[in-house]
Design a protein around this motif. Structure first.
Motif, PDB file in Angstrom:
ATOM      1  N   PRO A 185       0.801  -1.229   0.000  1.00  0.00           N
ATOM      2  CA  PRO A 185       0.000   0.000   0.000  1.00  0.00           C
ATOM      3  C   PRO A 185       0.830   1.274   0.000  1.00  0.00           C
ATOM      4  CG  PRO A 185      -0.965  -1.601   1.498  1.00  0.00           C
ATOM      5  CD  PRO A 185       0.327  -2.195   1.016  1.00  0.00           C
ATOM      6  N   VAL A 186       1.980   1.258   0.670  1.00  0.00           N
ATOM      7  CA  VAL A 186       2.830   2.445   0.697  1.00  0.00           C
ATOM      8  C   VAL A 186       3.280   2.832  -0.707  1.00  0.00           C
ATOM      9  CG1 VAL A 186       5.100   3.282   1.445  1.00  0.00           C
ATOM     10  CG2 VAL A 186       3.581   2.163   3.081  1.00  0.00           C
ATOM     11  N   GLY A 187       3.439   1.850  -1.583  1.00  0.00           N
ATOM     12  CA  GLY A 187       3.799   2.141  -2.967  1.00  0.00           C
ATOM     13  C   GLY A 187       2.726   2.950  -3.675  1.00  0.00           C
ATOM     14  N   ALA A 188       1.452   2.670  -3.365  1.00  0.00           N
ATOM     15  CA  ALA A 188       0.350   3.447  -3.951  1.00  0.00           C
ATOM     16  C   ALA A 188       0.372   4.877  -3.428  1.00  0.00           C
ATOM     17  CB  ALA A 188      -0.983   2.782  -3.623  1.00  0.00           C
ATOM     18  N   PHE A 189       0.673   5.025  -2.130  1.00  0.00           N
ATOM     19  CA  PHE A 189       0.765   6.384  -1.576  1.00  0.00           C
ATOM     20  C   PHE A 189       1.891   7.153  -2.272  1.00  0.00           C
ATOM     21  CE2 PHE A 189      -0.408   4.219   2.711  1.00  0.00           C
ATOM     22  CZ  PHE A 189      -1.684   3.959   2.233  1.00  0.00           C
ATOM     23  N   ALA A 190       3.014   6.484  -2.456  1.00  0.00           N
ATOM     24  CA  ALA A 190       4.164   7.134  -3.106  1.00  0.00           C
ATOM     25  C   ALA A 190       3.819   7.564  -4.524  1.00  0.00           C
ATOM     26  CB  ALA A 190       5.359   6.187  -3.104  1.00  0.00           C
ATOM     27  N   ALA A 191       3.031   6.749  -5.231  1.00  0.00           N
ATOM     28  CA  ALA A 191       2.648   7.086  -6.599  1.00  0.00           C
ATOM     29  C   ALA A 191       1.773   8.338  -6.625  1.00  0.00           C
ATOM     30  CB  ALA A 191       1.914   5.913  -7.242  1.00  0.00           C
ATOM     31  N   ILE A 192       0.846   8.454  -5.679  1.00  0.00           N
ATOM     32  CA  ILE A 192      -0.011   9.640  -5.594  1.00  0.00           C
ATOM     33  C   ILE A 192       0.835  10.881  -5.317  1.00  0.00           C
ATOM     34  CG2 ILE A 192      -1.843  10.760  -4.264  1.00  0.00           C
ATOM     35  CD1 ILE A 192      -2.988   7.950  -3.734  1.00  0.00           C
ATOM     36  N   ILE A 193       1.749  10.767  -4.383  1.00  0.00           N
ATOM     37  CA  ILE A 193       2.600  11.899  -4.025  1.00  0.00           C
ATOM     38  C   ILE A 193       3.488  12.308  -5.199  1.00  0.00           C
ATOM     39  CG2 ILE A 193       4.446  12.669  -2.478  1.00  0.00           C
ATOM     40  CD1 ILE A 193       3.233  10.412  -0.536  1.00  0.00           C
ATOM     41  N   GLY A 212      -5.608  16.042  -0.285  1.00  0.00           N
ATOM     42  CA  GLY A 212      -6.161  15.020  -1.171  1.00  0.00           C
ATOM     43  C   GLY A 212      -5.711  13.629  -0.784  1.00  0.00           C
ATOM     44  N   LEU A 213      -4.423  13.494  -0.443  1.00  0.00           N
ATOM     45  CA  LEU A 213      -3.891  12.198  -0.027  1.00  0.00           C
ATOM     46  C   LEU A 213      -4.602  11.698   1.228  1.00  0.00           C
ATOM     47  CD1 LEU A 213      -1.639  10.004  -0.394  1.00  0.00           C
ATOM     48  CD2 LEU A 213      -0.241  11.391   1.168  1.00  0.00           C
ATOM     49  N   ILE A 214      -4.755  12.573   2.209  1.00  0.00           N
ATOM     50  CA  ILE A 214      -5.416  12.190   3.461  1.00  0.00           C
ATOM     51  C   ILE A 214      -6.866  11.800   3.210  1.00  0.00           C
ATOM     52  CG2 ILE A 214      -6.236  13.092   5.672  1.00  0.00           C
ATOM     53  CD1 ILE A 214      -3.602  14.725   5.786  1.00  0.00           C
ATOM     54  N   ALA A 215      -7.536  12.549   2.342  1.00  0.00           N
ATOM     55  CA  ALA A 215      -8.936  12.242   2.040  1.00  0.00           C
ATOM     56  C   ALA A 215      -9.072  10.894   1.345  1.00  0.00           C
ATOM     57  CB  ALA A 215      -9.529  13.348   1.161  1.00  0.00           C
ATOM     58  N   ILE A 216      -8.197  10.627   0.391  1.00  0.00           N
ATOM     59  CA  ILE A 216      -8.265   9.363  -0.346  1.00  0.00           C
ATOM     60  C   ILE A 216      -7.969   8.177   0.570  1.00  0.00           C
ATOM     61  CG2 ILE A 216      -7.163   7.992  -2.157  1.00  0.00           C
ATOM     62  CD1 ILE A 216      -6.710  10.656  -3.656  1.00  0.00           C
ATOM     63  N   GLY A 262      -7.704   8.117   3.996  1.00  0.00           N
ATOM     64  CA  GLY A 262      -8.602   8.034   5.148  1.00  0.00           C
ATOM     65  C   GLY A 262      -9.986   7.539   4.761  1.00  0.00           C
ATOM     66  N   GLY A 263     -10.493   8.045   3.633  1.00  0.00           N
ATOM     67  CA  GLY A 263     -11.808   7.598   3.176  1.00  0.00           C
ATOM     68  C   GLY A 263     -11.819   6.137   2.790  1.00  0.00           C
ATOM     69  N   GLY A 264     -10.767   5.706   2.098  1.00  0.00           N
ATOM     70  CA  GLY A 264     -10.678   4.297   1.711  1.00  0.00           C
ATOM     71  C   GLY A 264     -10.572   3.383   2.914  1.00  0.00           C
ATOM     72  N   ALA A 265      -9.765   3.780   3.903  1.00  0.00           N
ATOM     73  CA  ALA A 265      -9.610   2.954   5.111  1.00  0.00           C
ATOM     74  C   ALA A 265     -10.905   2.907   5.911  1.00  0.00           C
ATOM     75  CB  ALA A 265      -8.468   3.497   5.968  1.00  0.00           C
ATOM     76  N   PHE A 266     -11.609   4.039   5.963  1.00  0.00           N
ATOM     77  CA  PHE A 266     -12.885   4.061   6.684  1.00  0.00           C
ATOM     78  C   PHE A 266     -13.902   3.134   6.015  1.00  0.00           C
ATOM     79  CE2 PHE A 266     -17.149   5.831   7.370  1.00  0.00           C
ATOM     80  CZ  PHE A 266     -17.201   5.801   8.745  1.00  0.00           C
ATOM     81  N   ALA A 267     -13.915   3.159   4.679  1.00  0.00           N
ATOM     82  CA  ALA A 267     -14.840   2.288   3.947  1.00  0.00           C
ATOM     83  C   ALA A 267     -14.513   0.823   4.196  1.00  0.00           C
ATOM     84  CB  ALA A 267     -14.775   2.602   2.452  1.00  0.00           C
ATOM     85  N   LEU A 268     -13.223   0.483   4.205  1.00  0.00           N
ATOM     86  CA  LEU A 268     -12.822  -0.898   4.481  1.00  0.00           C
ATOM     87  C   LEU A 268     -13.206  -1.305   5.900  1.00  0.00           C
ATOM     88  CD1 LEU A 268      -9.312  -1.017   2.783  1.00  0.00           C
ATOM     89  CD2 LEU A 268     -11.362  -2.237   2.052  1.00  0.00           C
ATOM     90  N   GLN A 269     -13.026  -0.396   6.848  1.00  0.00           N
ATOM     91  CA  GLN A 269     -13.373  -0.698   8.237  1.00  0.00           C
ATOM     92  C   GLN A 269     -14.877  -0.931   8.379  1.00  0.00           C
ATOM     93  OE1 GLN A 269     -11.237   1.089  11.789  1.00  0.00           O
ATOM     94  NE2 GLN A 269     -13.091   2.321  11.791  1.00  0.00           N
ATOM     95  N   ARG A 270     -15.678  -0.119   7.697  1.00  0.00           N
ATOM     96  CA  ARG A 270     -17.126  -0.298   7.729  1.00  0.00           C
ATOM     97  C   ARG A 270     -17.532  -1.613   7.071  1.00  0.00           C
ATOM     98  NH1 ARG A 270     -20.785   2.020  10.687  1.00  0.00           N
ATOM     99  NH2 ARG A 270     -22.275   2.158   8.962  1.00  0.00           N
ATOM    100  N   ALA A 271     -16.890  -1.923   5.937  1.00  0.00           N
ATOM    101  CA  ALA A 271     -17.205  -3.171   5.247  1.00  0.00           C
ATOM    102  C   ALA A 271     -16.852  -4.371   6.119  1.00  0.00           C
ATOM    103  CB  ALA A 271     -16.456  -3.233   3.920  1.00  0.00           C
ATOM    104  N   ALA A 272     -15.717  -4.292   6.829  1.00  0.00           N
ATOM    105  CA  ALA A 272     -15.321  -5.381   7.726  1.00  0.00           C
ATOM    106  C   ALA A 272     -16.344  -5.572   8.829  1.00  0.00           C
ATOM    107  CB  ALA A 272     -13.943  -5.096   8.317  1.00  0.00           C
ATOM    108  N   GLY A 301      -6.857   5.885  11.065  1.00  0.00           N
ATOM    109  CA  GLY A 301      -5.732   6.505  11.765  1.00  0.00           C
ATOM    110  C   GLY A 301      -4.405   5.915  11.346  1.00  0.00           C
ATOM    111  N   LEU A 302      -4.338   4.587  11.312  1.00  0.00           N
ATOM    112  CA  LEU A 302      -3.091   3.923  10.936  1.00  0.00           C
ATOM    113  C   LEU A 302      -2.679   4.271   9.509  1.00  0.00           C
ATOM    114  CD1 LEU A 302      -1.976   0.300  11.596  1.00  0.00           C
ATOM    115  CD2 LEU A 302      -1.974   1.154   9.279  1.00  0.00           C
ATOM    116  N   TRP A 303      -3.603   4.135   8.558  1.00  0.00           N
ATOM    117  CA  TRP A 303      -3.218   4.303   7.153  1.00  0.00           C
ATOM    118  C   TRP A 303      -3.015   5.762   6.768  1.00  0.00           C
ATOM    119  CZ3 TRP A 303      -0.738   0.762   4.944  1.00  0.00           C
ATOM    120  CH2 TRP A 303      -0.996  -0.579   5.236  1.00  0.00           C
TER     121      TRP A 303
END
Length: 311
Positions: free
Chosen positions: A29-37, A64-68, A70-80, A173-175
């Motif tokens: 996942p860190v590689g995806a963050f690096a690509a966005i940055i 934008g990075l935090i929104a993407i 944080g929003g993605g992690a929140f959605a995964l947490q809700r889905a879990a 928070g973690l991601w």
């Protein structure tokens, strides 16, 4: 007792890490963050723009990075959570890649093994994977010191801080922390190219590490049963407002001096020494540092378990 998400995440990461086969297929996942940055930096960090405009662009990219993330992690947490009684285990598995106990240990251990075998060239290549300084001319003591410094600083960045934010704010928070920390490592520098654009990344990372770094320094002194005087005296000598806490704690606990003059891109930075030890570090000291690191990680396991029990 609440579900032990953080404790299980720590255990899973320590047991399997991020397998090489998985990394080869899907990356990390860190590689995806690096690509966005990198995309944001390429598009918006224009050298002919004013300092203020480039700093504003960096702020927008960070938002934008935090929104993407944080929003993605929140959605995964809700889905879990919707998966039922075992949703917490899914969250733990999704959190595990954000912790790097095993990876950090393995990288530093590789340096120790090379030095123990009197293979300085291999040790230099191994330590170059975890530090940003010039390594081609380091002697044995310089390589050992670099490995120990990286272990101390990364104890916060790779383990204590992501765990802290997992406990405080769950998967988001973690991601988000990992995304911000990645941004800081890529663009949060003082060189002219990044000073303006990377300002937001550096300041946000400093803020998110403020508490974890101090807790990490205290924890290293507790499990090392020494180092308090060096911690209080030398933590502020580091250029970073946070990294000095775990580095000073490690230096004090081991009875070594860390930091000092360091070369980056052939330019020597005259950093102050941290610690009281005057002997040269060696492979045995890396082993002592790794033992201290393992004890500190186990203490984090106890803390994670205690938080689950109390909640």
């Amino acid at each position: 007792m609440a579900e032990p998400v953080a404790l299980v995440a720590l255990a899973v990461e320590a047991a399997v890490g991020w397998p090489t086969a998985v990394y080869a297929r899907i990356g990390h996942p860190v590689g995806a963050f690096a690509a966005i940055i990198a995309a944001g930096e390429a598009a918006w960090n224009r050298p002919f723009w004013s300092f203020a405009v480039r700093r504003a662009a960096g702020v927008l990219v960070m938002l934008g990075l935090i929104a993407i993330v944080g929003g993605g992690a929140f959605a995964l947490q809700r889905a879990a959570a919707l998966t039922g009684a075992w949703g917490w285990l899914v969250c733990a598995l999704l959190a595990a890649p954000g912790l790097a106990q095993r990876s950090l240990f393995d990288h530093v251990r590789a340096v120790q093994i090379a030095l123990r075998n009197d293979d300085l060239d291999t040790a230099r290549r191994a330590v170059a994977m975890i530090v940003g300084r010039d390594t081609h001319a380091l002697d044995t003591a310089g390589v050992a010191r670099a490995a120990i410094e990286s272990l101390a600083e990364s104890f916060c960045d790779a383990v204590a801080a992501p765990l802290f934010w997992l406990l405080v704010a769950g998967l988001p928070g973690l991601w988000v922390y990992k995304a911000v920390n990645t941004a800081d490592s890529l663009v949060g520098h003082r060189e002219p190219r990044w000073r303006a654009f990377g300002w937001a990344a550096a300041r946000t990372d400093d803020s998110l590490n403020l508490i974890p770094a101090r807790l990490g320094g205290v924890l290293l002194c507790v499990v090392g049963a020494r180092g308090w005087r060096v911690l209080w005296r030398d933590a502020g000598k580091h250029a970073s407002p946070n990294a000095g806490w775990t580095e000073a704690a490690m230096a004090g606990a081991l009875g070594l001096s860390l930091a000092g003059p360091i070369a980056y891109d052939t330019v020597v930075a005259l950093k102050p020494w941290i610690g009281d030890g005057r002997r040269e570090a060696d492979a045995r000291d890396i082993g002592r540092a790794l033992a201290l690191y393992v004890r500190a990680c186990l203490a984090l396991w106890l803390i994670a378990g205690g938080v689950a029990w109390l909640l």
